[in-house]
Motif scaffolding. Sequence first.
Motif, short mmCIF file in Angstrom:
data_model
loop_
_atom_site.label_atom_id
_atom_site.label_comp_id
_atom_site.label_asym_id
_atom_site.label_seq_id
_atom_site.Cartn_x
_atom_site.Cartn_y
_atom_site.Cartn_z
N ALA A 209 0.82 -1.21 0.00
CA ALA A 209 0.00 0.00 0.00
C ALA A 209 0.84 1.25 0.00
O ALA A 209 0.31 2.36 0.09
CB ALA A 209 -0.92 0.01 1.23
N ALA A 210 2.16 1.11 -0.11
CA ALA A 210 3.05 2.27 -0.09
C ALA A 210 2.75 3.21 -1.25
O ALA A 210 2.31 2.79 -2.32
CB ALA A 210 4.51 1.82 -0.14
N ALA A 211 3.03 4.49 -1.03
CA ALA A 211 2.69 5.51 -2.02
C ALA A 211 3.36 5.26 -3.36
O ALA A 211 2.81 5.62 -4.41
CB ALA A 211 3.08 6.90 -1.49
N TYR A 212 4.55 4.64 -3.36
CA TYR A 212 5.24 4.42 -4.62
C TYR A 212 4.63 3.29 -5.45
O TYR A 212 5.12 2.99 -6.54
CB TYR A 212 6.73 4.15 -4.38
CG TYR A 212 7.03 3.02 -3.42
CD1 TYR A 212 6.94 1.69 -3.82
CD2 TYR A 212 7.44 3.28 -2.12
CE1 TYR A 212 7.21 0.66 -2.95
CE2 TYR A 212 7.72 2.27 -1.24
CZ TYR A 212 7.61 0.95 -1.65
OH TYR A 212 7.88 -0.07 -0.78
N GLN A 213 3.56 2.65 -4.95
CA GLN A 213 2.88 1.61 -5.73
C GLN A 213 1.37 1.82 -5.66
O GLN A 213 0.59 0.88 -5.53
CB GLN A 213 3.26 0.23 -5.19
CG GLN A 213 3.04 -0.91 -6.21
CD GLN A 213 3.77 -2.18 -5.81
OE1 GLN A 213 4.99 -2.23 -5.85
NE2 GLN A 213 3.03 -3.19 -5.41
N GLN A 214 0.96 3.10 -5.76
CA GLN A 214 -0.46 3.46 -5.74
C GLN A 214 -0.78 4.35 -6.93
O GLN A 214 0.11 4.85 -7.63
CB GLN A 214 -0.80 4.18 -4.43
CG GLN A 214 -0.70 3.30 -3.20
CD GLN A 214 -1.65 2.12 -3.23
OE1 GLN A 214 -2.82 2.26 -3.55
NE2 GLN A 214 -1.13 0.94 -2.90
N LEU A 215 -2.10 4.55 -7.16
CA LEU A 215 -2.60 5.42 -8.22
C LEU A 215 -1.99 5.02 -9.56
O LEU A 215 -2.07 3.86 -9.95
CB LEU A 215 -2.34 6.89 -7.87
CG LEU A 215 -2.94 7.38 -6.54
CD1 LEU A 215 -2.53 8.80 -6.26
CD2 LEU A 215 -4.44 7.23 -6.52
N PHE A 216 -1.36 5.95 -10.28
CA PHE A 216 -0.81 5.64 -11.60
C PHE A 216 0.49 4.84 -11.51
O PHE A 216 1.08 4.48 -12.53
CB PHE A 216 -0.58 6.93 -12.40
CG PHE A 216 0.32 7.92 -11.72
CD1 PHE A 216 1.69 7.87 -11.89
CD2 PHE A 216 -0.22 8.90 -10.90
CE1 PHE A 216 2.52 8.78 -11.26
CE2 PHE A 216 0.60 9.82 -10.26
CZ PHE A 216 1.97 9.75 -10.44
N LEU A 217 0.92 4.53 -10.28
CA LEU A 217 2.10 3.69 -10.09
C LEU A 217 1.74 2.24 -9.75
O LEU A 217 2.62 1.45 -9.43
CB LEU A 217 2.97 4.27 -8.96
CG LEU A 217 3.41 5.73 -9.14
CD1 LEU A 217 4.15 6.21 -7.91
CD2 LEU A 217 4.28 5.88 -10.39
N ARG A 218 0.45 1.91 -9.78
CA ARG A 218 0.00 0.57 -9.41
C ARG A 218 -0.46 -0.19 -10.64
O ARG A 218 -1.29 0.33 -11.39
CB ARG A 218 -1.13 0.65 -8.38
CG ARG A 218 -1.48 -0.70 -7.75
CD ARG A 218 -2.44 -0.54 -6.59
NE ARG A 218 -2.67 -1.80 -5.90
CZ ARG A 218 -1.93 -2.27 -4.90
NH1 ARG A 218 -0.93 -1.55 -4.47
NH2 ARG A 218 -2.19 -3.44 -4.34
N PRO A 219 0.04 -1.40 -10.88
CA PRO A 219 1.02 -2.13 -10.07
C PRO A 219 2.45 -1.72 -10.33
O PRO A 219 3.34 -2.02 -9.54
CB PRO A 219 0.79 -3.58 -10.51
CG PRO A 219 0.35 -3.45 -11.95
CD PRO A 219 -0.48 -2.21 -11.99
N ILE A 220 2.69 -1.04 -11.45
CA ILE A 220 4.01 -0.51 -11.80
C ILE A 220 3.76 0.84 -12.44
O ILE A 220 2.63 1.19 -12.77
CB ILE A 220 4.76 -1.45 -12.76
CG1 ILE A 220 3.90 -1.72 -14.02
CG2 ILE A 220 5.14 -2.76 -12.08
CD1 ILE A 220 4.59 -2.55 -15.06
N PRO A 221 4.79 1.66 -12.64
CA PRO A 221 4.57 2.96 -13.28
C PRO A 221 3.85 2.81 -14.61
O PRO A 221 4.27 2.05 -15.48
CB PRO A 221 5.99 3.51 -13.46
CG PRO A 221 6.77 2.87 -12.36
CD PRO A 221 6.19 1.49 -12.22
N GLY A 222 2.73 3.48 -14.74
CA GLY A 222 1.93 3.35 -15.95
C GLY A 222 0.73 4.26 -15.90
O GLY A 222 0.81 5.39 -15.46
N LEU A 223 -0.42 3.73 -16.32
CA LEU A 223 -1.61 4.55 -16.45
C LEU A 223 -2.48 4.54 -15.21
O LEU A 223 -3.40 5.35 -15.10
CB LEU A 223 -2.43 4.06 -17.65
CG LEU A 223 -1.72 4.06 -19.00
CD1 LEU A 223 -2.67 3.56 -20.06
CD2 LEU A 223 -1.20 5.44 -19.34
N GLY A 224 -2.26 3.60 -14.29
CA GLY A 224 -3.14 3.48 -13.14
C GLY A 224 -4.54 3.03 -13.53
O GLY A 224 -5.51 3.31 -12.84
#
Length: 531
Positions: free
Chosen positions: A458-473
């Motif tokens: 749930a860390a911020a670096y793997q949320q929103l457009f960074l989930r599951p990896i950097p991309g579109l979210g």
Amino acid sequence: MSAPEAADAVVIGAGHNGLVAANLLADSGWDVVVLEATGAPGGAIRSAAVTGPGYLSDLYSSFYPLGYASPVMRALRLTDHGLSWRHAPDVLAHLLPDGRAAVLNRRPERTAASVEEFAAGDGERWLKAYAEWRSVSAPMLDTLFTPFPPVRGGAALLARLKPAGALRLARRLILTSRRLGEEVFRGEGAQVLMGGCALHTDLSTEDAGSGVYGWLLTMLGQEYGWPVPDGGAQRITDALVARLRARGGRIEYTARADRVLTARGRAVGVSTMDGRRWRARRAVLADVPAPALYLELVGPAALPPRLVDDLAHFQWDGSTVKVDWALSGPVPWENPAAASAGTVHLGADLNGLTRYATALATGEVPSRPFLLVGQMTTADPSRSPAGTESLWCYTHLPFRRDWTSDEVLAHVARMESVLEEHAPGFGRLVVGRHVAGPADLEGVNSSLVGGALGGGTAAAYQQLFLRPIPGLGRADTPVDRLFLASSSAHPGGGVHGGPGANAARAALARDRFLTGDAYRALIATAHRAVY
């Protein structure tokens, strides 16, 4: 090999997100088949008698503030299909090592009275914080459970808060749980309620963004409570399955997917380990963890190399140990304030929560685990015979996939020691026990990798457009007509149906509003920018 069976959509996995996605597609008139690897639906929403006759346990997830409040789940009207809810008298009690208790009750004035005992004025501060929450709760929930970027919900929030208020909210969303609690309250009671709730995730009270989880769960508890399904968590699954079948959807059991079939960059079906093939006329949706979808079901050769590289940095949330007990009587809490709470947090004050999370972050086994305890009979009397209690408890370990049974049982002894400290005589009431360590959880549900419950950190670096990896979210993937529908996708873990609903919406948009070539060009352009 026999000819493939066909459906408009093939959904991989009958967890709640897969079932939500299947229901929404069926609502739009699609022919849907769900392929479930095991012999039963539900994923992490299941119940069974594992501790003794007459004692019903929720095997994985249990209390459901997100599921109860989620606009996605509410829109499905599962109460029309047999689901009903029960509430414990109190939502949550956090027991501190010095014996004091902070109690969250659905009546705001009762919660205010509890936190007031820790610091003069905190009762009024709680009521003010709750009033602020109520002013944004509806657009906030719409924002949380819709695809990124959340245009409609975000616009509604901005209209209510104005730019200055929106900036203050944005700051609050990235605060640590400790810092947020200290800014809003003076006493440890309210602070530890939010801090303990933040640790329902794999975050520390010192992690950026942990404050929003504590704030969200406590405020949802204040507004909606933390209810349980009458008759067990399985009732949620049963309602989703009944609704799907009423709309013509099908579920194939013991049908473990082993490949997403592609042609010319487009998902065209799924093959299963028993040799069958399932042709998808319109879409394939996968309620499986992101690494499993991309690296196993699709395969690196069909993916952009940058995406494969990014998956090497995908982080799971922590491993979990869960214990269920059948008790011959109510838990003998030393502080009676815990007796009427559905959920009890114990084993740590605010500093203790930090020490516990720090041990996990450094790969150590906490010598004094922080426990999340569920008194199921207190919340729903049908869970065990009158005068008894069906109890569960879970805690986290550092993420590993090689925890041995001896290590797990040693940690269970630590858990029971903390319980005995707060409830002397607890052990004498135990008439049945069921232990599920990380390997046990993964063994019965392959999506719970290493006993991780959230589909990724749930860390911020793997949320929103960074989930599951950097991309579109979003649920879209680099493979046309393939959509990620699991908790590895935005908005992440929890029983709320958001990832499944987002995947269904994306599949419908791909099919309804854009031609295949236009959609593929749009998504390809977006993915080229990222990968």
